[in-house]
Design an enzyme around this catalytic site. Structure first.
Site, mmCIF file in Angstrom:
data_model
loop_
_atom_site.group_PDB
_atom_site.id
_atom_site.type_symbol
_atom_site.label_atom_id
_atom_site.label_comp_id
_atom_site.label_asym_id
_atom_site.label_seq_id
_atom_site.Cartn_x
_atom_site.Cartn_y
_atom_site.Cartn_z
ATOM 1 N N GLN A 12 108.472 6.669 -25.477
ATOM 2 C CA GLN A 12 107.664 7.538 -26.134
ATOM 3 C C GLN A 12 108.419 8.931 -26.411
ATOM 4 O O GLN A 12 108.888 9.581 -25.595
ATOM 5 C CB GLN A 12 106.673 8.121 -25.111
ATOM 6 C CG GLN A 12 105.545 9.015 -25.344
ATOM 7 C CD GLN A 12 104.960 9.566 -24.042
ATOM 8 O OE1 GLN A 12 105.155 8.978 -22.961
ATOM 9 N NE2 GLN A 12 104.147 10.919 -24.238
ATOM 10 N N SER A 42 108.086 15.021 -26.590
ATOM 11 C CA SER A 42 108.546 16.345 -26.246
ATOM 12 C C SER A 42 109.775 16.774 -27.009
ATOM 13 O O SER A 42 110.662 15.711 -27.416
ATOM 14 C CB SER A 42 108.955 16.282 -24.789
ATOM 15 O OG SER A 42 107.892 16.186 -23.822
ATOM 16 N N SER A 85 112.135 9.145 -21.467
ATOM 17 C CA SER A 85 112.763 8.266 -20.434
ATOM 18 C C SER A 85 112.965 6.843 -20.980
ATOM 19 O O SER A 85 112.223 6.363 -21.918
ATOM 20 C CB SER A 85 111.498 7.815 -19.228
ATOM 21 O OG SER A 85 111.124 9.320 -18.615
ATOM 22 N N GLU A 136 97.846 7.955 -20.269
ATOM 23 C CA GLU A 136 98.949 8.589 -19.042
ATOM 24 C C GLU A 136 98.006 9.072 -17.871
ATOM 25 O O GLU A 136 98.361 8.748 -16.679
ATOM 26 C CB GLU A 136 99.508 9.735 -19.658
ATOM 27 C CG GLU A 136 100.925 10.226 -18.751
ATOM 28 C CD GLU A 136 101.578 11.215 -19.138
ATOM 29 O OE1 GLU A 136 101.063 11.909 -20.284
ATOM 30 O OE2 GLU A 136 102.729 11.779 -18.798
ATOM 31 N N SER A 152 103.344 20.822 -16.183
ATOM 32 C CA SER A 152 104.021 21.663 -15.272
ATOM 33 C C SER A 152 102.847 21.994 -14.264
ATOM 34 O O SER A 152 101.636 21.985 -14.691
ATOM 35 C CB SER A 152 104.285 22.974 -15.673
ATOM 36 O OG SER A 152 103.483 23.710 -16.455
ATOM 37 N N GLU A 198 101.646 24.973 -14.010
ATOM 38 C CA GLU A 198 100.710 25.816 -14.457
ATOM 39 C C GLU A 198 99.900 25.018 -15.587
ATOM 40 O O GLU A 198 98.697 25.636 -15.543
ATOM 41 C CB GLU A 198 101.683 26.783 -15.354
ATOM 42 C CG GLU A 198 102.538 27.724 -14.716
ATOM 43 C CD GLU A 198 103.676 27.222 -13.851
ATOM 44 O OE1 GLU A 198 104.325 26.201 -14.312
ATOM 45 O OE2 GLU A 198 103.753 27.566 -12.724
#
Lengths: 373, 419, 373, 419
Positions: free
Chosen positions: B135, B138, B173, B256, B381, B383
């Site tokens: 995938q 990012s 990954s 996900e 994250s 946050e």
């Protein structure tokens, strides 16, 4: 009242900071992390020339004779840049031990060489896992010979002499071993912070001389480690402050959702909390510096206060520096992990946080209640 | 309240167990038990090869991709059957690690957005493990803010209709072992950021694709950077309309978050075992009141996550959709594991710094210490997760969005200019 | 697997919630906080009529005979509204103790009256400050008479009977005292949560009958308190959830700087963390409910798990509910402090958090390591 | 580094000490030592009367308002002399509690913004304690967001130039005993919120002013609500220009933050004393390792704040301005005190719930538990303090301000309308 360093001490700080910015950039730390060298010998030599190693060693023993406040200032600077050099082992512990309890002969023989960096010392007390206690020491000192295993020993791989805690008769004594004199084998250990080498030292009938009286070893070691805890506290403070600066700089530079990430309260307040713990640590460290420089009666309490506060602050700041950096903070390439590694390594050197928490309250309660105010 | 299977569930479990008993690669069991943090634990065999073999075997018997329709190589099983399968497959599921992203995220996206021809071509070899997917979402400058991505796709000027890709992805990954990649790009920088995105899939051996492993802070390399230099993708490999990439990506991201487990581990069982063996001041560590207090706080997180997972499974078992409780899993597990690792090292005293085979539990806690910071960041994250809980679970308002109605190209890219 | 309440149990929940919304609004709690009454007698009567008190008491003893899962559901609802009634004392503890260890005569005599609310029971174990231990009990039971002082006793002011831990010979026994039978004096104590009255009970040759065998008192009390800890955990869970809801509602309504305060990450993330601890507590409570209902071997571990998790969650949520409300949260007028008071009172009832943290790990280590997984 | 006075400081301390020795109301010392949380501890005398008497005595001898110029009744002392005075005055400073806001905040604001005639009229009786002032800033709907206040001031339509005030203030300490109030109002709701404010001072016995005590969550009543109904203020009692009220208020707030102490208390000394006496499992509590761990973490906060205060004093002693370190005081002290009180009650076991004279240290920890939530809110909540540290100390960007360029009247006042 003056709970602050003097102008002269701050000038010394500026001078050393400039020196370290040039001679100890992150690249130098990485050279030790990734390479075969176990310390930055050139940097260590430079620090010796600059008088850093001998700062608190009297002139009669080859030192500069400044004092411990100056050594605190220097320690903070070394901590800021994660200097990959054996100052803690050789100066805070070994030289300090000799100054506290060494014979005239031992002091004359070794202090000048420690101050000049010609000789590196290491502090070999620990055996096995868990809290160190006199009862756990099984190394033996008999008839001037030392036999036993010490692990982990910081800087054991590069040291020329070691101060070792060993059983002598019913008690524990400290002995000094010239590591080049035979009967010594060394094995390097992997550690969470490879920028400060950890070693297993094996002694087999290695020639050694006692420091202080028979059975005084634990008492002397405790005093020395208290003093070292304050100096190491300044290293931790430097590391905490630098971690906070890195996080702040990144929070100002990095954008997400069209804004500097430092404008998000999640990040802003995390950084504010890092500032809080670093500020508490600084104030406690200054208290420790005063106690160290004046050998105040409160030194044991001050040492434990420094240790608990500075360990907490450095771990807190180093951890949240990674968090502020997000994914980048977890790359090998960014320097965040260097501080995270060091924060966790220093949290264990001289004994772990829970050990010192316990010591702090034990010492406060042994004194009077007023100590707590 | 009970922890028992229904009769149907028990029947299914029996069937699974007997198939596994006859077919699982038992010679690998001991190695697989050492798996941790993305490492399969395998040393005697190549993990990719062993994984492909196990996946093929499962596919041939109808045990692959239980949540997919049969026509694309799936098992078409109910959610609770998938949970039971997972419980029974146990350590062997580690072997299927290389397919997790393909089966869980890329496959469902293809299923939702590709035409029938592509689905028939792409999905069965993905289900059977013959092909691996990654995938490509990012980017270095867009992590939490995924829609801020800058990898550009422009129409080739040769009239072919092909797209030319330039840019860089990160945290991918399995990119090294992948045959296919799901790629989100920016096709229009003149509209607000969510509106100018387009999704593609491409062969990872396409000319101009370069995969570079990322060395992580803990020394391992589970992730990659992927560079695109004038990579050509036919328009037929576009998923969804041009400019609709964000909507397509939500299919991926939703899938996900759908994955149901029995709760993430916090490292507590390992720490507890250590404290049963270790000593503090000459007594067993579990008898020390400071150790007890800290262990108890870790324990309630471990069991809280475990039973939160079971509550989700209970909902599935009744044919209901689990509530939002599972959103707490990674948030709790990541922070707990980091604290727990520090405490485990603390109990080891000065020896805690040593990280080798002789360290307690082969250095597991040192590895946790060094890996846990990533857990608190990857896949959302701390946050971002708190924002999700605050906004989607508790219904609180979103953050103020300054980039909402701004053309992507006008969004500032560095805070330096602001000082 | 079904780690959830059944549809019937959830219907019961809805029914009781509606009842409590009407009969136990904050005004009713404040009436006890500010007035002379030590509990809401009308509410207690209503709960009895509704079958709440007798939910887990068998029909043969005048109960409804539903079971403990149902009682868990009811406890959560009572906790949500801070019901100022002695259900914990009279039902979770006294009725439970009689069901666990009472003689046929004791059960027949008292369970029907406890179920109907005609009789209120209280649990009088504690003496003095600090962790309760058998060695700290100095009340004595001899020749059918009880002498000693128990403090604090929740609901002691309004109770008709008390179960008291007393020294008998070398051991500790539990005895049942009819408080109307003489030899008893009561004194009310100020407490952090006046919505649940605390009392000092003094016994002087008060007639009493033993529950269970001589010297079995501590063992029985431990079992009873484990069961009560799970039921009280549901009360704490209800309080935590309601505190979170109050904070969320206020964060949606209150504006600052032109925005709902819930749009600030400082508030949003504080609420997210409250949700996390409340969710962990809920899942742990469900585990406890299962253990309670099935009298599983894991009951002692489950009880301690519930207790630590629910105490932590309620204190955390009640505290941050005030913080979310800002200055308003600290007025007498807003209800935040009612939850804060109760959270801290329940954290101490049955023994404090650190006591249960210690118990949890002691119990886990007495079992096998698998218990931890 | 040393904790000693310079020779000049020592000389000054001697002078102070000898004056105090001769003049302090020693018969009140024991009562004053019981002071806590805004209560003077006095029972034998009326606190206001005793406070006025002590303040007058100090003023007559030149020891009042050491930071003010002599012409207005002050002592014109250096910052370090003020610190030394504070250390020596000790518990007697509690007596001056009613004047804290007047001397520290209202007085300096008057000094900076009023004309000479007013200054000569208002300041000397404030310095000598003959008159008490309060600060009328916070409102029910504007706490952290002070500039969101809505108390209106409009010009009287009788051509007198007077202002007519309507609205409500809240959290006003000492309003019941005050002679004067410093009042911030909104004079123009059509401009952005910071721009439409105007500052006044007024007699608290003006017609239309009503003071209502607020009952707090802990049962005490240190604060008040103040209602204004058609209250008339002459224009001569305006401070600064119309619309300049925010700028004037910054003078007040800056002075609030300038106050230097030797660090706020966390409650640690009291907890430590308790743990020296209490037992855990038959051993002294200070020997228990869980108690030790928690005490140690409280201890470093206590000593950290103490020495942070001393660092500020050191800077003053050298004639420097202290750094931003002191901004951490209330943030650390408030949260620590709350945690610490909970732990103190924990150690008391079931008896911890009891709050009376027989409780350890006369119920001090129960009082702390019930008062500490307010400490985390009053004078800047934890959240506001973290913003201040983040922005003013660390230089991070401010929050996004959606109300910045909006006319005050158009700023939404309730979140309900947004749902």
């Amino acid at each position: 009242m003056n709970l602050d360093f003097s102008d002269e001490q701050n000038q010394l700080r500026d001078q050393v900071r400039r020196f370290l910015e040039e001679r100890c950039p992150p690249k130098a730390v990485r050279a030790v992390l990734e390479g075969d060298a176990n310390h930055d010998a050139a940097l260590y030599g430079g620090l010796a020339e600059l008088g850093v190693l001998g700062a608190a060693i009297p002139e009669e023993y080859g030192g500069v004779g400044l004092g411990h406040l100056e050594l605190c200032v220097l320690a903070e600077e070394l901590g800021r840049v994660l200097a990959p050099v054996p100052v803690a082992s050789s100066i805070y512990l070994v030289a300090e031990c000799l100054m506290q309890a060494g014979s005239e002969e031992q002091k004359s023989a070794w202090l000048p060489k420690l101050a000049s960096g010609e000789t590196i010392g290491c502090w070999a007390i620990n055996e096995g896992s868990g809290r160190m206690q006199p009862s756990k020491i099984s190394a033996r000192f008999e008839n001037g010979k030392l036999t036993g295993t010490k692990s982990p020993v910081a800087d054991g791989a590069i040291a020329d002499i070691a101060i070792v805690a060993a059983r002598e008769g019913d008690g524990v004594s400290l002995v000094l071993v010239d590591l080049s004199a035979g009967g010594v084998s060394r094995e390097n250990l992997n550690s969470v912070d490879p920028t400060r080498v950890q070693t297993r030292l094996r002694f087999e009938d290695a020639p050694a001389t006692r420091i202080g009286g028979t059975g005084d070893g634990w008492h002397i070691a405790t005093q020395v480690m208290d003093r070292a805890a304050i100096l190491m506290g300044f290293e931790q403070l430097g590391g905490a402050d630098r971690s906070l600066e890195m996080a702040r700089d990144y929070a100002l530079e990095r954008m997400a959702f069209g804004r500097q990430i430092g404008s998000f309260q999640a990040i802003k307040h995390m950084l504010a909390d890092m500032y809080v713990s670093a500020t508490l640590a600084r104030s406690n460290c200054y208290y420790g510096a005063w106690a160290l420089a004046t050998s105040a009666a409160e030194l044991p309490v001050a040492a434990a206060t420094v240790r608990v506060s500075a360990t907490t602050a450095f771990q807190h700041c180093a951890k949240n520096n990674i968090q502020t950096h997000g994914g980048m903070g977890f790359t090998w390439e960014y320097d965040c992990h260097l501080y995270y590694r060091r924060s966790n390594a220093l949290a264990l050197a001289l004994g772990s946080l829970s050990t010192w928490e316990s010591l702090l309250i034990e010492r406060m309660s042994a004194g009077n209640v007023e100590a707590a105010a | 309240m009970d922890f028992n299977d229904t009769p149907q569930e028990a029947e299914f479990r029996k069937e699974v167990r007997s198939w596994l008993d006859a077919n699982a690669p038992k010679h690998l069991e001991a190695e697989l038990k050492r798996a941790s943090f993305g490492s399969s634990g395998l040393t005697s065999e190549d993990p990719i090869k062993a994984g492909k073999a196990w996946q093929k075997k499962k596919a041939d018997a109808g045990w692959a991709c239980l949540h997919w329709p049969k026509e694309y190589g799936g098992g078409a099983r109910t959610p609770i059957e998938r949970v039971i399968w997972g419980q029974e497959e146990g350590v062997y599921s580690v072997l299927s690690g290389p397919f997790t992203i393909g089966h869980g995220m890329c496959g469902p996206t293809v299923m939702a957005w590709a035409n029938e021809a592509w689905k028939e071509k792409l999905l069965p070899p993905l289900a059977s493990g013959e092909e691996i997917w990654c995938q490509l979402f990012s980017e270095p400058a867009s992590g939490s803010d995924l829609a801020g991505l800058r990898t550009r796709a422009v129409k080739a000027d040769d009239g072919s209709g092909d797209w030319i890709i330039n840019g860089q992805k990160i945290w991918t990954s399995g990119a090294r072992n992948s045959d296919w990649g799901l790629l989100i790009t920016r096709t229009d920088p003149d509209v607000p950021k969510h509106k100018g995105l387009t999704m593609f899939f491409l062969r990872m051996d396409s000319p101009g694709v370069k995969v570079v492993p990322i060395k992580q802070a803990n020394g391992a390399s589970g992730f990659n950077e992927v560079y695109f230099t004038d990579v050509r993708i036919p328009d037929s490999q576009r998923l969804g309309a041009v400019g609709e990439g964000w909507k397509v990506s939500l299919t991926t991201l939703m899938n996900e978050r759908l994955s149901i487990g029995s709760g993430m581990s916090t490292g507590f069982p390992e720490l507890f075992r250590f404290c049963m063996e270790a000593e503090v001041d000459g007594e067993p560590a579990v008898a020390d009141s400071n150790v007890r207090s800290k262990l108890a706080q870790f324990a309630i997180k471990q069991s809280g996550l475990k039973y939160t997972g079971m509550r989700a499974i209970s909902a599935l078992s009744k044919g209901e959709t689990p509530g939002p409780e599972n959103s707490i899993g990674k948030l709790v597990a990541g922070a707990t594991m980091q604290e727990l690792a520090m405490f485990a090292l603390d109990l080891q005293g000065e020896s805690g710094v040593v990280w080798d085979e002789d360290s307690p539990q082969n250095g597991r806690f040192q590895a946790m210490l060094m890996r846990s910071p990533a857990t608190r960041i990857e896949g959302g994250s701390d946050e971002i997760l708190r924002n999700i809980i605050g906004e989607r679970v508790l219904g609180l308002p979103g953050d103020i969005r300054v980039d909402k109605d701004v053309a992507f190209k006008d969004i500032p890219t560095s805070g330096k200019q602001k000082k």
